[in-house]
Design an enzyme around this catalytic site. Structure first.
Site, mmCIF file in Angstrom:
data_model
loop_
_atom_site.group_PDB
_atom_site.id
_atom_site.type_symbol
_atom_site.label_atom_id
_atom_site.label_comp_id
_atom_site.label_asym_id
_atom_site.label_seq_id
_atom_site.Cartn_x
_atom_site.Cartn_y
_atom_site.Cartn_z
ATOM 1 N N LYS A 1 0.910 -0.919 -0.086
ATOM 2 C CA LYS A 1 0.035 -0.032 -0.093
ATOM 3 C C LYS A 1 0.947 1.203 -0.039
ATOM 4 O O LYS A 1 1.723 1.619 0.940
ATOM 5 C CB LYS A 1 -0.761 0.049 1.381
ATOM 6 N N LYS B 1 -1.995 -1.459 -3.765
ATOM 7 C CA LYS B 1 -2.958 -0.150 -3.805
ATOM 8 C C LYS B 1 -2.237 1.018 -3.793
ATOM 9 O O LYS B 1 -1.336 1.150 -3.178
ATOM 10 C CB LYS B 1 -3.659 -0.383 -2.392
HETATM 11 C C1 PBG Z 1 -7.560 3.178 5.403
HETATM 12 C C2 PBG Z 1 -7.731 3.254 3.912
HETATM 13 C C3 PBG Z 1 -7.581 4.072 3.183
HETATM 14 C C4 PBG Z 1 -8.000 3.621 2.058
HETATM 15 C C5 PBG Z 1 -8.407 2.254 2.244
HETATM 16 N N1 PBG Z 1 -8.178 1.992 3.443
HETATM 17 C C6 PBG Z 1 -7.146 5.562 3.008
HETATM 18 C C7 PBG Z 1 -5.582 5.869 3.465
HETATM 19 O O1 PBG Z 1 -4.900 5.010 3.702
HETATM 20 O O2 PBG Z 1 -5.623 7.246 3.700
HETATM 21 C C8 PBG Z 1 -8.059 4.304 0.569
HETATM 22 C C9 PBG Z 1 -9.060 3.944 -0.378
HETATM 23 C C10 PBG Z 1 -9.358 4.931 -1.578
HETATM 24 O O3 PBG Z 1 -8.818 5.881 -1.844
HETATM 25 O O4 PBG Z 1 -10.535 4.608 -2.242
HETATM 26 N N2 PBG Z 1 -6.193 3.211 5.917
#
Ligand code: PBG
Length: 324
Positions: free
Chosen positions: A195, A248
């Site tokens: 991520k 992601k």
């Molecule tokens: C929580 C999380 C996030 C997303 C999914 N789980 C946001 C982040 O890390 O700030 C992002 C999903 C999206 O942008 O559609 N940590």
């Protein structure tokens, strides 16, 4: 030199021939619709930067799941917007918290639906970070028990899948052992393994009310410049017991999806995130591109890169479009 013997256009003559030789399909069974669940009754609060997406109360989430199921989408991932936030995200671990409540309601009405829960503290902490703070630092090891408790509350409520998205080290193993000790061997663990620290999460933070109040997430989410590191993260999460690994965001990271696919023989998920969705919607609303066509091309590109599972805000509209 090979012309006229080789004529690649021969296989592009008509739709039947094109579909005969089509290499990649986006199957509805691999799509996961993200949903934002908020307290209250009969509430649908549209998110301005994500046209077509809204925060919904539990009763409306159940209705939404019914519609999704009817159009062929069997997987949803839940994000909670709790009534109360505090420094340690206490409302994330309650058995009657917003997400466990939604899970029970969905599984009662639609037992066949596969319900995923995102496991992360950022929607529940008043500072908006994904972990517990010690001074200005995110305390990795102090965060793990919270994540374990949150995952357990979701699993006990009937979640089929828990998906930690916080990027703390060691959380996959910690959550797996907690679930196993509680006899929840069947709960699937999807790790947000690679991520990245991305600007593409902007609209999500409006949707989930989870923007960090100070600083950023660079000390826990990955540097967008790195690829080898993604493979190390994936290897660690698999060693700790992840069943499925996720990359992601998706579109700016198709190379990562492909490298993970080439290296590991596990199912790979990719998250087509909020900013990727918002860009397509904004351009389509301006008449600058054909939104349906671009959506299909986007999903196809993620599948072609190697993800068999795609989390996407487009899931429902894609299902409707492909079923005609
Ligand atoms: C929580 C999380 C996030 C997303 C999914 N789980 C946001 C982040 O890390 O700030 C992002 C999903 C999206 O942008 O559609 N940590």
């Amino acid at each position: 030199m090979s012309f006229p013997v080789h004529r690649p256009r021969r296989l592009r003559q008509n739709e039947a021939l094109r579909s005969l030789v089509r290499e990649t399909q986006v199957s509805l069974s691999g799509l996961v619709q993200p949903l934002f669940v908020c307290p209250g009754k009969d509430l649908v609060r549209p998110i301005s930067s994500m046209p077509g997406i809204a925060q919904m109360s539990v009763d409306r989430i159940v209705e939404e799941c019914r519609e999704l199921r009817d159009c062929g989408i069997e997987n949803v991932i839940l994000f909670g917007i709790p009534a109360e936030k505090d420094a340690t995200g206490s409302s994330a671990v309650l058995d009657d918290g917003i997400v466990p409540t939604a899970v029970r309601a969905i599984k009662t009405a639609l037992p066949e639906m596969i319900v995923w829960c995102d496991v992360c503290l950022c929607e529940y902490t008043d500072h908006g970070h994904c972990g517990i703070l010690r001074g200005p630092e995110i305390d990795n090891d102090a965060t793990l028990p919270r994540l374990q408790a949150m995952a357990l509350a979701c699993a006990k409520a009937g979640a089929d899948v828990v998906a930690p998205s916080d990027m703390m080290d060691g959380r996959v193993g910690a959550i797996r052992s907690t679930l196993d000790l509680a006899g929840m061997h069947q709960t699937v663990l999807v790790s947000y393994a690679a991520k990245y620290c991305s600007g593409f999460y902007g609209p999500f933070r409006e949707a989930a009310e989870s923007a960090p109040k100070f600083g950023d997430r660079r000390s826990y989410q990955m540097d967008p410049a790195n690829t080898d590191e993604a493979l190390r993260e994936v290897a660690l999460d698999l060693a700790e017991g992840a069943d499925i690994v996720m990359v992601k965001p998706a579109l700016s990271y198709l190379d990562i999806i492909r490298r993970v696919k080439d290296r590991f023989d596990v199912p790979i998920a990719a998250y087509n995130v909020s900013g990727e969705y918002a860009m397509v919607k904004a351009a389509a609303q301006n008449g600058w591109l054909d939104g349906d066509r671009v959506m299909k091309e986007v999903l196809l590109s993620i599948a072609r890169a190697g993800a068999s599972i795609i989390l996407t805000y487009h899931a429902k509209e894609y299902a409707r479009l492909s079923r005609g």
